[in-house]
Write a protein that holds these residues in place. Structure first.
Motif, PDB file in Angstrom:
ATOM      1  N   UNK A   1      -2.166   8.105  12.647  1.00  0.00           N
ATOM      2  CA  UNK A   1      -0.843   7.663  13.060  1.00  0.00           C
ATOM      3  C   UNK A   1       0.213   8.756  13.095  1.00  0.00           C
ATOM      4  N   UNK A   2      -0.170   9.990  12.816  1.00  0.00           N
ATOM      5  CA  UNK A   2       0.769  11.102  12.884  1.00  0.00           C
ATOM      6  C   UNK A   2       1.742  11.163  11.728  1.00  0.00           C
ATOM      7  N   UNK A   3       1.347  10.650  10.558  1.00  0.00           N
ATOM      8  CA  UNK A   3       2.256  10.581   9.418  1.00  0.00           C
ATOM      9  C   UNK A   3       2.052  11.709   8.417  1.00  0.00           C
ATOM     10  N   UNK A   4       1.017  12.522   8.590  1.00  0.00           N
ATOM     11  CA  UNK A   4       0.787  13.658   7.703  1.00  0.00           C
ATOM     12  C   UNK A   4       0.954  14.970   8.466  1.00  0.00           C
ATOM     13  N   UNK A   5       0.205  15.114   9.557  1.00  0.00           N
ATOM     14  CA  UNK A   5       0.324  16.273  10.430  1.00  0.00           C
ATOM     15  C   UNK A   5       1.167  15.856  11.624  1.00  0.00           C
ATOM     16  N   UNK A   6       2.310  16.520  11.838  1.00  0.00           N
ATOM     17  CA  UNK A   6       3.279  16.080  12.840  1.00  0.00           C
ATOM     18  C   UNK A   6       2.697  16.120  14.246  1.00  0.00           C
ATOM     19  N   UNK A   7       2.997  15.083  15.021  1.00  0.00           N
ATOM     20  CA  UNK A   7       2.536  14.976  16.398  1.00  0.00           C
ATOM     21  C   UNK A   7       3.561  15.622  17.336  1.00  0.00           C
ATOM     22  N   UNK A   8       3.181  16.657  18.099  1.00  0.00           N
ATOM     23  CA  UNK A   8       4.117  17.251  19.061  1.00  0.00           C
ATOM     24  C   UNK A   8       4.543  16.223  20.100  1.00  0.00           C
ATOM     25  N   UNK A   9       5.800  16.293  20.526  1.00  0.00           N
ATOM     26  CA  UNK A   9       6.354  15.293  21.441  1.00  0.00           C
ATOM     27  C   UNK A   9       5.622  15.256  22.776  1.00  0.00           C
ATOM     28  N   UNK A  10       5.046  16.369  23.222  1.00  0.00           N
ATOM     29  CA  UNK A  10       4.411  16.411  24.534  1.00  0.00           C
ATOM     30  C   UNK A  10       2.958  15.954  24.531  1.00  0.00           C
ATOM     31  N   UNK A  11       2.416  15.617  23.382  1.00  0.00           N
ATOM     32  CA  UNK A  11       1.030  15.133  23.310  1.00  0.00           C
ATOM     33  C   UNK A  11       1.048  13.610  23.398  1.00  0.00           C
ATOM     34  N   UNK A  12       0.419  13.067  24.446  1.00  0.00           N
ATOM     35  CA  UNK A  12       0.480  11.625  24.697  1.00  0.00           C
ATOM     36  C   UNK A  12      -0.853  10.928  24.500  1.00  0.00           C
TER      37      UNK A  12
ATOM     38  N   UNK B   1       0.853  -1.193   0.000  1.00  0.00           N
ATOM     39  CA  UNK B   1       0.000   0.000   0.000  1.00  0.00           C
ATOM     40  C   UNK B   1       0.891   1.246   0.000  1.00  0.00           C
ATOM     41  N   UNK B   2       0.661   2.132  -0.973  1.00  0.00           N
ATOM     42  CA  UNK B   2       1.440   3.371  -1.075  1.00  0.00           C
ATOM     43  C   UNK B   2       0.513   4.569  -1.224  1.00  0.00           C
ATOM     44  N   UNK B   3       0.877   5.627  -0.506  1.00  0.00           N
ATOM     45  CA  UNK B   3       0.105   6.872  -0.523  1.00  0.00           C
ATOM     46  C   UNK B   3       0.966   8.030  -1.011  1.00  0.00           C
ATOM     47  N   UNK B   4       0.359   8.920  -1.796  1.00  0.00           N
ATOM     48  CA  UNK B   4       0.930  10.233  -2.081  1.00  0.00           C
ATOM     49  C   UNK B   4       0.146  11.224  -1.235  1.00  0.00           C
ATOM     50  N   UNK B   5       0.842  11.917  -0.335  1.00  0.00           N
ATOM     51  CA  UNK B   5       0.191  12.700   0.718  1.00  0.00           C
ATOM     52  C   UNK B   5       0.541  14.179   0.578  1.00  0.00           C
ATOM     53  N   UNK B   6      -0.485  15.015   0.579  1.00  0.00           N
ATOM     54  CA  UNK B   6      -0.301  16.458   0.671  1.00  0.00           C
ATOM     55  C   UNK B   6      -0.736  16.918   2.051  1.00  0.00           C
ATOM     56  N   UNK B   7       0.082  17.714   2.744  1.00  0.00           N
ATOM     57  CA  UNK B   7      -0.219  18.137   4.115  1.00  0.00           C
ATOM     58  C   UNK B   7       0.131  19.604   4.310  1.00  0.00           C
ATOM     59  N   UNK B   8      -0.767  20.322   4.988  1.00  0.00           N
ATOM     60  CA  UNK B   8      -0.571  21.739   5.289  1.00  0.00           C
ATOM     61  C   UNK B   8      -0.873  21.928   6.764  1.00  0.00           C
ATOM     62  N   UNK B   9       0.179  22.206   7.558  1.00  0.00           N
ATOM     63  CA  UNK B   9      -0.012  22.291   8.998  1.00  0.00           C
ATOM     64  C   UNK B   9       0.269  23.690   9.520  1.00  0.00           C
ATOM     65  N   UNK B  10       0.087  23.845  10.827  1.00  0.00           N
ATOM     66  CA  UNK B  10       0.135  25.143  11.471  1.00  0.00           C
ATOM     67  C   UNK B  10       1.481  25.852  11.248  1.00  0.00           C
ATOM     68  N   UNK B  11       1.412  27.101  10.799  1.00  0.00           N
ATOM     69  CA  UNK B  11       2.632  27.860  10.525  1.00  0.00           C
ATOM     70  C   UNK B  11       3.467  28.080  11.784  1.00  0.00           C
ATOM     71  N   UNK B  12       2.797  28.310  12.922  1.00  0.00           N
ATOM     72  CA  UNK B  12       3.531  28.559  14.167  1.00  0.00           C
ATOM     73  C   UNK B  12       4.313  27.319  14.599  1.00  0.00           C
ATOM     74  N   UNK B  13       3.717  26.134  14.406  1.00  0.00           N
ATOM     75  CA  UNK B  13       4.411  24.895  14.754  1.00  0.00           C
ATOM     76  C   UNK B  13       5.623  24.702  13.852  1.00  0.00           C
ATOM     77  N   UNK B  14       5.450  24.918  12.564  1.00  0.00           N
ATOM     78  CA  UNK B  14       6.570  24.758  11.636  1.00  0.00           C
ATOM     79  C   UNK B  14       7.683  25.759  11.947  1.00  0.00           C
ATOM     80  N   UNK B  15       7.286  26.980  12.306  1.00  0.00           N
ATOM     81  CA  UNK B  15       8.298  27.994  12.614  1.00  0.00           C
ATOM     82  C   UNK B  15       9.074  27.620  13.873  1.00  0.00           C
ATOM     83  N   UNK B  16       8.372  27.019  14.865  1.00  0.00           N
ATOM     84  CA  UNK B  16       9.028  26.647  16.119  1.00  0.00           C
ATOM     85  C   UNK B  16       9.879  25.401  15.968  1.00  0.00           C
ATOM     86  N   UNK B  17       9.408  24.472  15.109  1.00  0.00           N
ATOM     87  CA  UNK B  17      10.081  23.183  15.000  1.00  0.00           C
ATOM     88  C   UNK B  17      11.083  23.170  13.856  1.00  0.00           C
TER      89      UNK B  17
END
Length: 384
Positions: free
Chosen positions: A157-168, A37-53
């Motif tokens: 599973x957190x494979x498109x929108x990144x999962x912050x390390x502190x979210x459990x 199974x293969x996916x082509x994934x487009x993802x657009x996430x929070x600008x503030x998170x990307x700027x911090x990470x």
């Protein structure tokens, strides 16, 4: 309880020995199966998170390719006494959907995902090895046309929108705490639609992925895991009914009470429509102060509606999970809502698509602790 389990296992073994001659005409021959199974994934996430990470350090690219591939080796033989003896192994064959993308997650995984032997007969089926526990095998969840939910889902599973390390917060309603640790599982024959079973896991010090122990180690030895499960499936005048229930208890820290988890699920299907949902409750007693690996108490639930006709299937699904923070004080929350579709192009060949939104929320105010975004993806699934 361990003595009871050992005694019961001895009785089953004695019954197998006395059931008649246990010879087989020829050795077991393995056959191949599996999927790609293969996916082509487009993802657009929070600008503030990307700027911090920062790009490439835990955040997803705008466009990416994700895969999940396994080769299965199966073999069985029927003995002269009527018992069936078999083996199953799953070889990971590339792709990244079995890898959590959060910054703190381990990126390695077993080459052999599952490996077990089984014996089945009129008494049911006994499985020994690295298979999912009995509550997972019988669990019923919300339907998704693309099979794109749970721990292996692209969004969940957190494979498109990144999962912050502190979210459990958990990513599935399955009680998958022991992962594929070595275990013994029993599944009964089905009587009037009812099936029961259970699992015993001595410890999960090697394969466990979800239990925190003393000091916060994700590889701590969650020991003495017991699980029981029940499932019901039947049809009444065109109305299909499925329901499941599971309970698991385990030790994480000898100085605390046993942890426990409950899960329930149900599906109703009629005239191509399937409505379903599930719920999981987690109570982990870890014997530390709040905000310092105090436990991953919380819950997760999902609900979904699917319609299938001919080669087409479409669905809408909602998932929500809340947990008491184990890294920082306060609650963590994870929410996904998505729409999926499937078109069967031929035997074992499916064209898949999903569009959805995922949000991670931590009570911390830092941008690195919160993230959300949209994702659009299309995939091809081959089963062989």
């Amino acid at each position: 309880m361990k003595k009871i389990l050992v005694a019961s296992t001895a009785l089953v073994a004695a019954g197998m020995i006395t059931a008649g001659s246990a010879s087989a005409s020829e050795k077991i021959k393995l056959s191949l199966g599996g999927y790609s199974k293969w996916w082509v994934v487009g993802a657009w996430q929070d600008d503030n998170y990307e700027a911090a990470f920062g790009k490439g350090a835990g955040s997803a690219n705008t466009v990416d390719v994700k895969g999940d591939n396994e080769i299965w080796f199966d073999g069985s033989t029927k003995l002269d006494n009527g018992l069936e003896v078999g083996v199953h192994m799953e070889l990971e064959a590339g792709g990244q959907t079995d890898t959590n993308t959060s910054a703190s997650a381990a990126t390695s995984s077993d080459i052999i995902d599952k490996s077990y032997v089984y014996i089945s007969g009129g008494f049911g089926k006994v499985i020994v090895g690295t298979e999912s526990n009995g509550t997972v095998l019988m669990h019923t969840m919300a339907p998704d046309a693309a099979g794109n939910t749970g721990a292996d889902g692209i969004l969940t599973g957190g494979l498109a929108i990144a999962r912050p390390a502190n979210v459990t917060a958990k990513v599935t309603t399955e009680i998958d705490t022991d992962a594929e640790a070595d275990k013994i599982t029993y599944v009964s024959p089905t009587f009037y639609g009812f099936t029961v079973g259970g699992s015993y896991v001595p410890n999960v010090s090697e394969d466990n992925q979800n239990v925190y122990g003393s000091g916060g180690s994700t590889n701590s030895a969650a020991a003495e895991i017991y699980g029981v499960a029940a499932m019901y499936a039947n049809t009444f005048g065109g109305l299909g009914v499925k329901a499941s229930a599971g309970y698991v208890t385990y030790d994480v820290d000898v100085a605390t009470d046993r942890s426990q988890e409950l899960a329930f699920g149900t599906q109703l299907s009629y005239a191509g429509f399937t409505l379903g949902g599930s719920y999981r409750n987690i109570k982990q007693n870890l014997g530390a102060t709040p905000g310092s690996f105090a436990g991953s108490d919380g819950y997760a639930w999902d609900i979904g509606l699917q319609y299938e006709t001919g080669p087409y299937a479409v669905s809408v699904t909602y998932f929500n999970s809340v947990a008491e923070g184990t890294v920082a004080a306060g609650e963590d929350e994870f929410t996904v809502y998505q729409m999926s579709g499937k078109y069967n192009m031929g035997a074992g060949v499916d064209l898949l698509a999903t569009v959805g939104h995922a949000e991670y929320a931590d009570e911390g105010s830092a941008a690195i602790d919160n993230n959300e975004g949209w994702s659009v993806m299309t995939g091809l699934s081959l089963q062989f």
